[in-house]
Design a protein around this motif. Sequence first.
Motif, short mmCIF file in Angstrom:
data_model
loop_
_atom_site.label_atom_id
_atom_site.label_comp_id
_atom_site.label_asym_id
_atom_site.label_seq_id
_atom_site.Cartn_x
_atom_site.Cartn_y
_atom_site.Cartn_z
N PRO A 123 0.82 -1.22 0.00
CA PRO A 123 0.00 0.00 0.00
C PRO A 123 0.86 1.27 0.00
O PRO A 123 1.03 1.92 1.03
CB PRO A 123 -0.81 -0.13 1.29
CG PRO A 123 0.09 -0.90 2.22
CD PRO A 123 0.83 -1.88 1.33
N VAL A 124 1.38 1.60 -1.15
CA VAL A 124 2.27 2.76 -1.26
C VAL A 124 1.88 3.60 -2.46
O VAL A 124 1.46 3.07 -3.50
CB VAL A 124 3.75 2.30 -1.37
CG1 VAL A 124 3.96 1.40 -2.56
CG2 VAL A 124 4.69 3.49 -1.44
N VAL A 125 1.97 4.91 -2.31
CA VAL A 125 1.74 5.86 -3.40
C VAL A 125 3.07 6.51 -3.76
O VAL A 125 3.74 7.07 -2.89
CB VAL A 125 0.72 6.94 -3.00
CG1 VAL A 125 0.59 7.99 -4.11
CG2 VAL A 125 -0.63 6.32 -2.70
N PHE A 126 3.45 6.40 -5.01
CA PHE A 126 4.65 7.05 -5.52
C PHE A 126 4.22 8.39 -6.14
O PHE A 126 3.52 8.39 -7.16
CB PHE A 126 5.34 6.19 -6.57
CG PHE A 126 5.71 4.81 -6.10
CD1 PHE A 126 6.87 4.61 -5.38
CD2 PHE A 126 4.89 3.72 -6.38
CE1 PHE A 126 7.22 3.34 -4.95
CE2 PHE A 126 5.23 2.45 -5.95
CZ PHE A 126 6.41 2.26 -5.23
N PHE A 127 4.62 9.48 -5.53
CA PHE A 127 4.18 10.80 -6.00
C PHE A 127 5.36 11.56 -6.58
O PHE A 127 6.21 12.07 -5.85
CB PHE A 127 3.54 11.59 -4.85
CG PHE A 127 2.95 12.90 -5.27
CD1 PHE A 127 2.43 13.10 -6.54
CD2 PHE A 127 2.89 13.96 -4.37
CE1 PHE A 127 1.88 14.31 -6.92
CE2 PHE A 127 2.34 15.17 -4.74
CZ PHE A 127 1.84 15.36 -6.01
N VAL A 128 5.41 11.61 -7.91
CA VAL A 128 6.52 12.26 -8.62
C VAL A 128 6.16 13.71 -8.89
O VAL A 128 5.18 14.00 -9.59
CB VAL A 128 6.81 11.55 -9.96
CG1 VAL A 128 7.95 12.24 -10.69
CG2 VAL A 128 7.14 10.08 -9.72
N GLN A 129 6.94 14.62 -8.35
CA GLN A 129 6.78 16.04 -8.65
C GLN A 129 7.74 16.38 -9.79
O GLN A 129 8.92 16.63 -9.58
CB GLN A 129 7.08 16.90 -7.42
CG GLN A 129 6.12 16.67 -6.27
CD GLN A 129 6.50 17.45 -5.05
OE1 GLN A 129 6.34 18.66 -4.97
NE2 GLN A 129 7.02 16.75 -4.05
N ASN A 130 7.22 16.35 -10.98
CA ASN A 130 8.04 16.59 -12.17
C ASN A 130 8.15 18.10 -12.38
O ASN A 130 7.29 18.72 -13.00
CB ASN A 130 7.39 15.91 -13.38
CG ASN A 130 8.14 16.19 -14.67
OD1 ASN A 130 9.19 16.83 -14.68
ND2 ASN A 130 7.60 15.72 -15.77
N ASN A 131 9.22 18.69 -11.83
CA ASN A 131 9.40 20.14 -11.97
C ASN A 131 10.32 20.50 -13.13
O ASN A 131 10.84 21.60 -13.21
CB ASN A 131 9.89 20.76 -10.66
CG ASN A 131 11.26 20.26 -10.24
OD1 ASN A 131 12.05 19.77 -11.04
ND2 ASN A 131 11.57 20.42 -8.96
N LYS A 132 10.54 19.53 -14.01
CA LYS A 132 11.18 19.72 -15.33
C LYS A 132 12.70 19.76 -15.31
O LYS A 132 13.33 19.74 -16.38
CB LYS A 132 10.66 21.00 -16.01
CG LYS A 132 9.14 21.07 -16.11
CD LYS A 132 8.58 19.89 -16.90
CE LYS A 132 7.06 19.96 -16.99
NZ LYS A 132 6.36 19.09 -16.07
N TYR A 133 13.32 19.77 -14.15
CA TYR A 133 14.78 19.78 -14.11
C TYR A 133 15.31 18.93 -12.96
O TYR A 133 14.78 18.98 -11.85
CB TYR A 133 15.32 21.21 -13.91
CG TYR A 133 15.16 22.09 -15.12
CD1 TYR A 133 16.10 22.11 -16.14
CD2 TYR A 133 14.03 22.91 -15.25
CE1 TYR A 133 15.94 22.92 -17.26
CE2 TYR A 133 13.86 23.72 -16.37
CZ TYR A 133 14.82 23.72 -17.37
OH TYR A 133 14.66 24.52 -18.46
N ALA A 134 16.34 18.14 -13.24
CA ALA A 134 17.11 17.46 -12.21
C ALA A 134 18.37 18.30 -12.01
O ALA A 134 19.36 18.12 -12.72
CB ALA A 134 17.45 16.04 -12.63
N ILE A 135 18.29 19.25 -11.13
CA ILE A 135 19.24 20.36 -10.99
C ILE A 135 19.22 21.13 -12.32
O ILE A 135 18.32 21.90 -12.56
CB ILE A 135 20.66 19.92 -10.60
CG1 ILE A 135 20.63 19.05 -9.32
CG2 ILE A 135 21.54 21.14 -10.34
CD1 ILE A 135 21.99 18.61 -8.82
#
Length: 371
Positions: free
Chosen positions: A195-207
């Motif tokens: 029972p896990v939710v993976f919540f990806v905040q895609n802010n468009k840049y990895a640094i």
Amino acid sequence: MSTISAKALRRSMQNFLPSLAPVRFVAEDGTPEKPPPGYRAPDDALLREAYRRMVLGRRFDTQASALTKQGRLAVYPSSRGQEACQIAAALVLREDDWLFPTYRDSVALVARGVDPVEVLTLLRGDWHCGYDPMAIRVAPQCTPLATQVVHAVGMAEAMRRKGEEGVAMALIGDGGTSEGDFHEALNFAAVFASPVVFFVQNNKYAISVPLARQSAAPTLAYKGVGYGVRSEQVDGNDPVAVLSVLTVAVEHARAGRGPFLVEAHTYRMDAHTNADDATRYRDAAEVERWRAADPLDRLETYLRARAVLTDDDIEADRSDAESLAADLRARMNIAHEGDPLELFDHVFAEPTPQLREQRALLAAEFTAQED
């Protein structure tokens, strides 16, 4: 493969595929839009509370950035522009659920009820996270990419095996989805229906690395499909949509139907940290385009139109936010007397010979300086 089995496969895939476009309830100008089937708008009371916490969260974020410039923090990763994601993540969880944050999720911790000073303890340079994770069910903020995702799955699976109804939510940046830990966590969670939710905040840049250089997937939400994880994408700057989708995801996990992956399309308005110069890899026009999609302004316009939010409400929320900032300044400006030798106290239950030697060397240096 027979025709029947091919059709069955397609029907099965539809259970995992995200919507073709990010789920949205409110347009960038604050006007309502029709969401896809299966999602309902949160009630007005919850949206009003979300707005209040977003105001508090943004003021906290601004104050923390200022404290960094004043030398009170070693570093601070701002989440300005991502408040809809941060606040929604905290609001959809129950007290018996667990939150596994990254280093950029300080606003989510404040919304979860962690003392703002305790939230900033780690970023001030202490050896501990500042709060008791077991007491509030918030794991320490994680700096290494995606390692907290494995921890979240482990906690979720432990709760499942113990017969508890808790859900774990792992907050992840887009860069973290490129790490091996992320894929191992999805695979394990899917196989054991954790029972896990993976919540990806895609802010468009990895640094400084743009999304196009990180992944060739249509969206990051599609990364769950191959593992048999139900997935969805949402407009991460639409607080109404984020609350709706995360509510569905948490209910899905809590009901024993396995993990859920949510990708929120959002944007980091400020630099990666105070040590970063974002102008080196993105232009001002791009930032301005995203400024027009500001989640706080969008929700304010939407709630005003529904007569849920008044000028007096807004003034009261801003006043509370200023009080929070003033209290944070006052307590963070108290000189912190740390003992550098504490670095060695909690590495192992029984210190190794190497740690004892290193501790003795550092202690001798301090003694020499005093002499």
